[in-house]
Design a protein around this motif. Structure first.
Motif, PDB file in Angstrom:
ATOM      1  N   ASP A 226      10.277  89.087  25.111  1.00  0.00           N
ATOM      2  CA  ASP A 226      11.450  89.639  25.788  1.00  0.00           C
ATOM      3  C   ASP A 226      11.087  90.576  26.940  1.00  0.00           C
ATOM      4  O   ASP A 226      11.970  91.191  27.544  1.00  0.00           O
ATOM      5  CB  ASP A 226      12.367  90.344  24.789  1.00  0.00           C
ATOM      6  N   ASP A 227       9.796  90.710  27.230  1.00  0.00           N
ATOM      7  CA  ASP A 227       9.411  91.491  28.417  1.00  0.00           C
ATOM      8  C   ASP A 227       9.771  90.714  29.675  1.00  0.00           C
ATOM      9  O   ASP A 227       9.540  89.495  29.777  1.00  0.00           O
ATOM     10  CB  ASP A 227       7.907  91.758  28.408  1.00  0.00           C
ATOM     11  N   VAL A 228      10.327  91.413  30.648  1.00  0.00           N
ATOM     12  CA  VAL A 228      10.621  90.788  31.943  1.00  0.00           C
ATOM     13  C   VAL A 228       9.455  91.115  32.862  1.00  0.00           C
ATOM     14  O   VAL A 228       9.196  92.288  33.165  1.00  0.00           O
ATOM     15  CB  VAL A 228      11.943  91.313  32.537  1.00  0.00           C
ATOM     16  N   ILE A 229       8.746  90.087  33.291  1.00  0.00           N
ATOM     17  CA  ILE A 229       7.560  90.298  34.121  1.00  0.00           C
ATOM     18  C   ILE A 229       7.740  89.575  35.458  1.00  0.00           C
ATOM     19  O   ILE A 229       8.531  88.622  35.567  1.00  0.00           O
ATOM     20  CB  ILE A 229       6.290  89.819  33.404  1.00  0.00           C
ATOM     21  N   LEU A 230       6.991  90.030  36.433  1.00  0.00           N
ATOM     22  CA  LEU A 230       7.090  89.459  37.772  1.00  0.00           C
ATOM     23  C   LEU A 230       5.875  88.606  38.080  1.00  0.00           C
ATOM     24  O   LEU A 230       4.762  88.902  37.641  1.00  0.00           O
ATOM     25  CB  LEU A 230       7.219  90.565  38.824  1.00  0.00           C
ATOM     26  N   CYS A 231       6.112  87.565  38.870  1.00  0.00           N
ATOM     27  CA  CYS A 231       5.015  86.703  39.319  1.00  0.00           C
ATOM     28  C   CYS A 231       4.115  87.499  40.252  1.00  0.00           C
ATOM     29  O   CYS A 231       4.607  88.119  41.211  1.00  0.00           O
ATOM     30  CB  CYS A 231       5.579  85.475  40.036  1.00  0.00           C
ATOM     31  N   PRO A 232       2.788  87.532  40.015  1.00  0.00           N
ATOM     32  CA  PRO A 232       1.897  88.323  40.868  1.00  0.00           C
ATOM     33  C   PRO A 232       1.806  87.798  42.307  1.00  0.00           C
ATOM     34  O   PRO A 232       1.399  88.542  43.205  1.00  0.00           O
ATOM     35  CB  PRO A 232       0.541  88.215  40.165  1.00  0.00           C
ATOM     36  N   ASP A 233       2.191  86.555  42.526  1.00  0.00           N
ATOM     37  CA  ASP A 233       2.083  85.982  43.875  1.00  0.00           C
ATOM     38  C   ASP A 233       3.410  85.995  44.630  1.00  0.00           C
ATOM     39  O   ASP A 233       3.450  86.336  45.808  1.00  0.00           O
ATOM     40  CB  ASP A 233       1.567  84.537  43.785  1.00  0.00           C
ATOM     41  N   SER A 234       4.513  85.632  43.956  1.00  0.00           N
ATOM     42  CA  SER A 234       5.803  85.535  44.655  1.00  0.00           C
ATOM     43  C   SER A 234       6.710  86.736  44.432  1.00  0.00           C
ATOM     44  O   SER A 234       7.693  86.903  45.155  1.00  0.00           O
ATOM     45  CB  SER A 234       6.553  84.277  44.182  1.00  0.00           C
ATOM     46  N   SER A 235       6.402  87.570  43.452  1.00  0.00           N
ATOM     47  CA  SER A 235       7.212  88.735  43.068  1.00  0.00           C
ATOM     48  C   SER A 235       8.559  88.345  42.482  1.00  0.00           C
ATOM     49  O   SER A 235       9.427  89.197  42.296  1.00  0.00           O
ATOM     50  CB  SER A 235       7.427  89.686  44.261  1.00  0.00           C
ATOM     51  N   ALA A 236       8.758  87.053  42.183  1.00  0.00           N
ATOM     52  CA  ALA A 236       9.970  86.629  41.478  1.00  0.00           C
ATOM     53  C   ALA A 236       9.789  86.892  39.989  1.00  0.00           C
ATOM     54  O   ALA A 236       8.668  87.068  39.506  1.00  0.00           O
ATOM     55  CB  ALA A 236      10.217  85.143  41.730  1.00  0.00           C
ATOM     56  N   ILE A 237      10.891  86.917  39.254  1.00  0.00           N
ATOM     57  CA  ILE A 237      10.804  87.073  37.805  1.00  0.00           C
ATOM     58  C   ILE A 237      10.127  85.829  37.237  1.00  0.00           C
ATOM     59  O   ILE A 237      10.547  84.695  37.504  1.00  0.00           O
ATOM     60  CB  ILE A 237      12.204  87.251  37.202  1.00  0.00           C
ATOM     61  N   LEU A 238       9.063  86.033  36.486  1.00  0.00           N
ATOM     62  CA  LEU A 238       8.295  84.925  35.941  1.00  0.00           C
ATOM     63  C   LEU A 238       8.896  84.524  34.592  1.00  0.00           C
ATOM     64  O   LEU A 238       8.828  85.286  33.618  1.00  0.00           O
ATOM     65  CB  LEU A 238       6.829  85.325  35.781  1.00  0.00           C
ATOM     66  N   VAL A 239       9.481  83.342  34.570  1.00  0.00           N
ATOM     67  CA  VAL A 239      10.153  82.866  33.348  1.00  0.00           C
ATOM     68  C   VAL A 239       9.204  81.971  32.564  1.00  0.00           C
ATOM     69  O   VAL A 239       8.675  80.988  33.090  1.00  0.00           O
ATOM     70  CB  VAL A 239      11.431  82.096  33.700  1.00  0.00           C
ATOM     71  N   ARG A 240       9.001  82.349  31.309  1.00  0.00           N
ATOM     72  CA  ARG A 240       8.092  81.595  30.433  1.00  0.00           C
ATOM     73  C   ARG A 240       8.897  80.676  29.529  1.00  0.00           C
ATOM     74  O   ARG A 240       9.931  81.066  28.976  1.00  0.00           O
ATOM     75  CB  ARG A 240       7.251  82.564  29.595  1.00  0.00           C
ATOM     76  N   THR A 241       8.399  79.456  29.381  1.00  0.00           N
ATOM     77  CA  THR A 241       9.014  78.485  28.482  1.00  0.00           C
ATOM     78  C   THR A 241       7.917  77.775  27.694  1.00  0.00           C
ATOM     79  O   THR A 241       6.729  78.096  27.830  1.00  0.00           O
ATOM     80  CB  THR A 241       9.835  77.429  29.280  1.00  0.00           C
ATOM     81  N   ALA A 242       8.317  76.783  26.918  1.00  0.00           N
ATOM     82  CA  ALA A 242       7.333  76.008  26.165  1.00  0.00           C
ATOM     83  C   ALA A 242       6.375  75.245  27.088  1.00  0.00           C
ATOM     84  O   ALA A 242       5.302  74.820  26.672  1.00  0.00           O
ATOM     85  CB  ALA A 242       8.060  75.040  25.236  1.00  0.00           C
ATOM     86  N   GLU A 243       6.778  75.098  28.336  1.00  0.00           N
ATOM     87  CA  GLU A 243       5.946  74.365  29.296  1.00  0.00           C
ATOM     88  C   GLU A 243       4.937  75.251  30.009  1.00  0.00           C
ATOM     89  O   GLU A 243       4.151  74.785  30.841  1.00  0.00           O
ATOM     90  CB  GLU A 243       6.812  73.684  30.357  1.00  0.00           C
ATOM     91  N   SER A 244       4.948  76.537  29.716  1.00  0.00           N
ATOM     92  CA  SER A 244       4.142  77.488  30.492  1.00  0.00           C
ATOM     93  C   SER A 244       2.629  77.368  30.243  1.00  0.00           C
ATOM     94  O   SER A 244       1.818  77.851  31.035  1.00  0.00           O
ATOM     95  CB  SER A 244       4.587  78.927  30.198  1.00  0.00           C
ATOM     96  N   GLY A 245       2.237  76.741  29.145  1.00  0.00           N
ATOM     97  CA  GLY A 245       0.805  76.559  28.880  1.00  0.00           C
ATOM     98  C   GLY A 245       0.132  77.831  28.425  1.00  0.00           C
ATOM     99  O   GLY A 245      -1.049  78.047  28.739  1.00  0.00           O
ATOM    100  N   LEU A 246       0.865  78.641  27.706  1.00  0.00           N
ATOM    101  CA  LEU A 246       0.282  79.915  27.243  1.00  0.00           C
ATOM    102  C   LEU A 246      -0.289  79.755  25.831  1.00  0.00           C
ATOM    103  O   LEU A 246      -0.913  80.659  25.332  1.00  0.00           O
ATOM    104  CB  LEU A 246       1.374  81.018  27.260  1.00  0.00           C
TER     105      LEU A 246
END
Length: 246
Positions: A226-246
């Motif tokens: 539930d942490d809201v994090i930003l993309c280090p390259d685009s500064s957009a909100i980085l949304v994680r899903t099952a496809e994120s490969g984490l």
């Protein structure tokens, strides 16, 4: 403490971003419509034709004025010829007869000169009238083409506007489901950087098209869902899903 939001709420941002991207594309299409460019080109063509028509009208009027002067001069000479002929018939003076005959010969030469000039000027008037008729015909044809082009442009604009209204309504529906603070952050990042939300898919940020490096990936992995994090390259909100490969 950083902003927190449920993963399903963060996922809504991807829908929102899709709507915003489509709306941006729609706005670009509206600004760069070939149909609108065609109408503009026809308007410019019309301006050029109207300028040409004004110039041609002025030249034609000048030629008509010149023809009127020549016709007036011919009329004056013919009137003098008629007057001298009448005087010649009425006089018995040898001296007057000789003078009148000389003047009649000079007047005849002058009339011939003027009639030659009159023919030349008449040809000029006819040439200018032909040019005017051609320009008027071109303008008439242009009016018809312009009406068709405007109708085509307006039809496309109408379809694009209907699509914009539909997309905007759907966007508002999705935006209404996003928590206020998360929505505010999304709008802030989108206004500042052009993109509000980025999907992390297979370790690659969709907004930047760049794969996160190992350090950034570790940071993302360490973050709570539930942490809201930003993309280090685009500064957009980085949304994680099952496809994120984490």
């Amino acid at each position: 403490m950083g902003l927190k939001a449920a993963p399903e709420d963060q996922a809504l941002l991807l829908e929102l971003q899709e709507f915003d991207t489509r709306l941006q594309q729609l706005a670009h299409r509206t600004r760069t419509l070939p149909e609108a460019a065609a109408v503009t080109a026809l308007a410019q063509e019309g301006d050029a034709l109207r300028r040409a028509l004004a110039e041609q009208t002025g030249v034609w009027e000048d030629a008509r004025t010149e023809l009127g002067r020549v016709e007036s001069d011919v009329a004056v000479v013919e009137a003098r010829i008629e007057r001298d002929r009448a005087r010649l018939q009425a006089t018995s003076s040898v001296k007057d007869v000789q003078a009148l005959e000389q003047e009649l010969a000079a007047l005849a030469r002058r009339r011939d000169e003027l009639e030659e000039i009159e023919l030349v000027v008449m040809e000029k008037v006819e040439e200018h009238e032909t040019a005017l008729a051609a320009t008027r015909a071109a303008l008439d044809g242009l009016d018809s083409r312009t009406a068709e082009a405007v109708a085509a442009r307006d039809a496309v604009l109408g379809a694009l506007e209907a699509e914009r209204v539909h997309l905007t309504a759907n966007r508002e529906t999705v935006a209404g489901r996003v928590p206020a603070e998360l929505l505010a952050l999304y709008e802030k990042q989108r206004a500042r950087y052009g993109v509000g939300a980025s999907h992390l898919r297979g370790g690659v940020s969709s907004a930047s098209g760049v794969a996160l490096n190992a350090t950034d990936l570790n940071t993302v992995r360490a973050a709570a869902p539930d942490d809201v994090i930003l993309c280090p390259d685009s500064s957009a909100i980085l949304v994680r899903t099952a496809e994120s490969g984490l």
